[in-house]
Design an enzyme around this catalytic site. Sequence first.
Site, PDB file in Angstrom:
ATOM      1  N   THR A 111     -56.825  23.177 -21.887  1.00 20.47           N
ATOM      2  CA  THR A 111     -56.705  21.751 -21.545  1.00 20.47           C
ATOM      3  C   THR A 111     -57.688  21.420 -20.422  1.00 20.47           C
ATOM      4  OG1 THR A 111     -54.409  21.632 -22.198  1.00 20.47           O
ATOM      5  CG2 THR A 111     -55.077  20.129 -20.450  1.00 20.47           C
ATOM      6  N   GLY A 124     -50.950  24.124 -18.633  1.00 25.28           N
ATOM      7  CA  GLY A 124     -50.048  25.259 -18.823  1.00 25.28           C
ATOM      8  C   GLY A 124     -48.971  24.892 -19.817  1.00 25.28           C
TER       9      GLY A 124
HETATM   10  N1  ASP Z   1     -50.164  21.446 -20.928  1.00 30.18           N
HETATM   11  C1  ASP Z   1     -50.659  21.348 -22.261  1.00 30.18           C
HETATM   12  C2  ASP Z   1     -49.534  21.079 -23.203  1.00 30.18           C
HETATM   13  O1  ASP Z   1     -48.493  21.663 -23.052  1.00 30.18           O
HETATM   14  C3  ASP Z   1     -51.372  22.564 -22.734  1.00 30.18           C
HETATM   15  C4  ASP Z   1     -52.243  23.265 -21.742  1.00 30.18           C
HETATM   16  O2  ASP Z   1     -52.428  22.829 -20.633  1.00 30.18           O
HETATM   17  O3  ASP Z   1     -52.771  24.300 -22.092  1.00 30.18           O
HETATM   18  O4  ASP Z   1     -49.705  20.304 -24.122  1.00 30.18           O
END
Ligand code: ASP
Length: 334
Positions: free
Chosen positions: A203, A254
Amino acid sequence: MKKLLLTGAVLMAIFSSAQKKYVLVMHGGAGTITRESMSAEKENAYRAKLAEALKAGYAEIQNGNTAVNAVSAAIVVLEDSPLFNAGRGAVFTHDAKNEMDAAIMYGKDKTAGAVAGVHTIKNPIKAALAVMQQSEHVMLSGRGAEEFAQEKGLAIMLPSYFWTKERFDGLQHILKKEKADSLKKTIQNAVLSSYETDQKFGTVGAVALDKSGNLAAGTSTGGMTNKKWNRIGDSPIIGAGTYADSLVGVSGTGWGEYFIRATAARTLAAKMEYQNKDIQTAAKETITEIEKLGGDGGLIALDRNGNIAMPFNTAGMYRGAVTEDGEIFIEIYK
Ligand code: ASP
């Protein structure tokens, strides 16, 4: 090896130096990113893209544009790259689609915009910005959000634009594992366990401080590989994965469910607002709260005085920052 470690230590010292004033901080996702799993070529590619994004955002600030413009310009660079889980390089859903979420918030007046579950918008962060600046709403989703983006003249792409081999292979890997595990687990557990096996979350997010002293934060993501049922993560939810006010801006990355439950981004800001905590303490405590719930990830934060914090509890997090003098710092590992 010794030289490498020294360089790392020196960089860490520079990063935590209280003297430097930062105007832009970014992340490109947290996860199981280790030196061992990274080739020199790949690492260089990530560093180069992050530097390009930081420069794009910095140019906006230098030109006297708003923090909102800086955040958007920086994020667009990473959305256009297949390396990150946002825009072009978005991960695949269980049905082999790319379903993206994004949000942006302006600290000056607490205006915000977000889109969730969109498949065709080339730059979801631009759509979030359009929701913020050109609609009376904060969050649009799915087909309606796509119609809105098209009406506002934003680029709409065919699904093939978002197809990348690495992300498709990532989905196949998880589907295989899920099949093997399916006898043992409930459906929901299979979905959650698939998150744990996704090693590159990727992300992207940015927080900027403009020349007028205003902050903005933005986040853009494809969410998690193998997600089902139009699952939406923390990134487009104001106060969870994205938040900015007059004190601080925050973007998280995350395991989204935990960031939502911890109201992570707003929690960090509240610690500063109501408990007078400094940015480092507030950021660290927020990650600890996520960890206590069982989640993992990281976040970036920038306060109105130009101090940054970038804590994470995963093996690595793509991250970088620029000072007001244009000095760029990029780090990947712990
Ligand atoms: N936080 C994002 C989600 O859960 C994914 C990520 O940050 O990797 O959609």
